[in-house]
Scaffold this motif. Sequence first.
Motif, PDB file in Angstrom:
ATOM      1  N   LEU A   1       0.849  -1.193   0.000  1.00 55.99           N
ATOM      2  CA  LEU A   1       0.000   0.000   0.000  1.00 55.99           C
ATOM      3  C   LEU A   1       0.884   1.241   0.000  1.00 55.99           C
ATOM      4  CD1 LEU A   1      -3.025   0.688   0.078  1.00 55.99           C
ATOM      5  CD2 LEU A   1      -2.871   0.677   2.575  1.00 55.99           C
ATOM      6  N   LEU A   2       0.685   2.125  -0.970  1.00 55.58           N
ATOM      7  CA  LEU A   2       1.492   3.338  -1.057  1.00 55.58           C
ATOM      8  C   LEU A   2       1.249   4.232   0.156  1.00 55.58           C
ATOM      9  CD1 LEU A   2       0.948   4.312  -4.805  1.00 55.58           C
ATOM     10  CD2 LEU A   2       2.906   3.120  -3.802  1.00 55.58           C
ATOM     11  N   ALA A   3       2.286   4.954   0.560  1.00 56.42           N
ATOM     12  CA  ALA A   3       2.172   5.934   1.641  1.00 56.42           C
ATOM     13  C   ALA A   3       1.472   7.181   1.106  1.00 56.42           C
ATOM     14  CB  ALA A   3       3.563   6.289   2.156  1.00 56.42           C
ATOM     15  N   PRO A   4       0.874   7.975   1.972  1.00 56.38           N
ATOM     16  CA  PRO A   4       0.193   9.187   1.524  1.00 56.38           C
ATOM     17  C   PRO A   4       1.090  10.114   0.691  1.00 56.38           C
ATOM     18  CG  PRO A   4      -0.332   8.761   3.816  1.00 56.38           C
ATOM     19  CD  PRO A   4       0.734   7.778   3.421  1.00 56.38           C
ATOM     20  N   GLU A   5       2.364  10.243   1.066  1.00 54.12           N
ATOM     21  CA  GLU A   5       3.270  11.111   0.319  1.00 54.12           C
ATOM     22  C   GLU A   5       3.602  10.569  -1.073  1.00 54.12           C
ATOM     23  OE1 GLU A   5       5.656   8.752   3.369  1.00 54.12           O
ATOM     24  OE2 GLU A   5       3.864   9.996   3.450  1.00 54.12           O
TER      25      GLU A   5
ATOM     26  N   TYR B   1      -7.454  -4.109 -10.261  1.00 54.93           N
ATOM     27  CA  TYR B   1      -6.116  -4.471 -10.739  1.00 54.93           C
ATOM     28  C   TYR B   1      -6.070  -4.245 -12.243  1.00 54.93           C
ATOM     29  CZ  TYR B   1      -4.357  -7.216  -6.695  1.00 54.93           C
ATOM     30  OH  TYR B   1      -3.893  -7.641  -5.482  1.00 54.93           O
ATOM     31  N   ALA B   2      -4.939  -3.742 -12.733  1.00 56.30           N
ATOM     32  CA  ALA B   2      -4.714  -3.584 -14.171  1.00 56.30           C
ATOM     33  C   ALA B   2      -4.235  -4.924 -14.722  1.00 56.30           C
ATOM     34  CB  ALA B   2      -3.690  -2.500 -14.441  1.00 56.30           C
ATOM     35  N   VAL B   3      -5.163  -5.727 -15.235  1.00 60.59           N
ATOM     36  CA  VAL B   3      -4.824  -7.043 -15.759  1.00 60.59           C
ATOM     37  C   VAL B   3      -4.172  -6.913 -17.130  1.00 60.59           C
ATOM     38  CG1 VAL B   3      -5.754  -9.283 -16.448  1.00 60.59           C
ATOM     39  CG2 VAL B   3      -6.657  -8.134 -14.451  1.00 60.59           C
TER      40      VAL B   3
ATOM     41  N   GLY C   1       5.873 -13.348  -9.746  1.00 60.82           N
ATOM     42  CA  GLY C   1       6.703 -12.211 -10.111  1.00 60.82           C
ATOM     43  C   GLY C   1       5.960 -11.112 -10.853  1.00 60.82           C
ATOM     44  N   ARG C   2       4.788 -11.426 -11.385  1.00 62.16           N
ATOM     45  CA  ARG C   2       4.009 -10.403 -12.086  1.00 62.16           C
ATOM     46  C   ARG C   2       3.575  -9.334 -11.093  1.00 62.16           C
ATOM     47  NH1 ARG C   2      -1.001  -9.862 -15.897  1.00 62.16           N
ATOM     48  NH2 ARG C   2      -0.987  -7.601 -15.934  1.00 62.16           N
ATOM     49  N   MET C   3       3.766  -8.077 -11.474  1.00 61.83           N
ATOM     50  CA  MET C   3       3.357  -6.964 -10.616  1.00 61.83           C
ATOM     51  C   MET C   3       2.142  -6.284 -11.235  1.00 61.83           C
ATOM     52  SD  MET C   3       5.378  -3.576  -9.298  1.00 61.83           S
ATOM     53  CE  MET C   3       6.599  -4.500  -8.405  1.00 61.83           C
ATOM     54  N   PHE C   4       1.132  -6.064 -10.404  1.00 58.71           N
ATOM     55  CA  PHE C   4      -0.078  -5.366 -10.820  1.00 58.71           C
ATOM     56  C   PHE C   4      -0.125  -3.983 -10.192  1.00 58.71           C
ATOM     57  CE2 PHE C   4      -1.480  -9.809 -11.102  1.00 58.71           C
ATOM     58  CZ  PHE C   4      -2.086  -9.816 -12.346  1.00 58.71           C
TER      59      PHE C   4
ATOM     60  N   ARG D   1      -7.174   6.555  -9.098  1.00 58.75           N
ATOM     61  CA  ARG D   1      -5.978   6.753  -8.269  1.00 58.75           C
ATOM     62  C   ARG D   1      -5.256   5.451  -7.959  1.00 58.75           C
ATOM     63  NH1 ARG D   1      -6.907   9.171  -2.528  1.00 58.75           N
ATOM     64  NH2 ARG D   1      -6.183   7.204  -1.696  1.00 58.75           N
ATOM     65  N   ARG D   2      -3.974   5.384  -8.326  1.00 60.42           N
ATOM     66  CA  ARG D   2      -3.132   4.232  -8.000  1.00 60.42           C
ATOM     67  C   ARG D   2      -2.822   4.303  -6.509  1.00 60.42           C
ATOM     68  NH1 ARG D   2       2.588   3.731  -8.155  1.00 60.42           N
ATOM     69  NH2 ARG D   2       3.212   1.557  -8.237  1.00 60.42           N
ATOM     70  N   VAL D   3      -3.125   3.232  -5.769  1.00 58.70           N
ATOM     71  CA  VAL D   3      -2.941   3.223  -4.324  1.00 58.70           C
ATOM     72  C   VAL D   3      -1.995   2.137  -3.827  1.00 58.70           C
ATOM     73  CG1 VAL D   3      -5.175   4.305  -3.849  1.00 58.70           C
ATOM     74  CG2 VAL D   3      -5.001   1.801  -3.928  1.00 58.70           C
ATOM     75  N   ALA D   4      -1.636   1.194  -4.708  1.00 57.24           N
ATOM     76  CA  ALA D   4      -0.821   0.070  -4.257  1.00 57.24           C
ATOM     77  C   ALA D   4      -0.243  -0.674  -5.452  1.00 57.24           C
ATOM     78  CB  ALA D   4      -1.667  -0.898  -3.422  1.00 57.24           C
ATOM     79  N   THR D   5       0.641  -1.615  -5.123  1.00 53.91           N
ATOM     80  CA  THR D   5       1.087  -2.607  -6.091  1.00 53.91           C
ATOM     81  C   THR D   5       0.885  -3.973  -5.447  1.00 53.91           C
ATOM     82  OG1 THR D   5       3.374  -2.562  -5.313  1.00 53.91           O
ATOM     83  CG2 THR D   5       2.810  -1.121  -7.183  1.00 53.91           C
ATOM     84  N   ALA D   6       0.755  -4.971  -6.286  1.00 53.25           N
ATOM     85  CA  ALA D   6       0.631  -6.350  -5.810  1.00 53.25           C
ATOM     86  C   ALA D   6       1.526  -7.217  -6.683  1.00 53.25           C
ATOM     87  CB  ALA D   6      -0.807  -6.822  -5.885  1.00 53.25           C
TER      88      ALA D   6
END
Length: 117
Positions: free
Chosen positions: A18-22, A38-40, A83-86, A93-98
Amino acid sequence: MPSAPNQRPADARVLFELLAPEQGGRTSAVFSGYSPAYAVRADYWTSVRHEFIDADTVEAGARGQALIWFVTPEVYPGSVWPGRMFDVAEGQRRVATATVVEVFNAVLARDSASAQR
């Protein structure tokens, strides 16, 4: 294969960050049951349900492992591999990566060698 009550087995296990607010992320934690997009594919986003493994929440700027369920996995077969990153978003708004750690659903699975093609 892990599953949640009253659901089909999980599709995969991810490291959810989860991205930080900054960094433009949320100011609050997310809880098990969280269902962002998720951007599939470049032209296709889908809802994904999360059940966090080590804790019920992930705080802003932190990470945790989660079991995930894609809402319509049959629509994007062969699109998930370790290894795939989403990119993960709430609306625009992008809020995280998985990052995929393990794939359970054979419909979604694709090995990393064929993913490079």
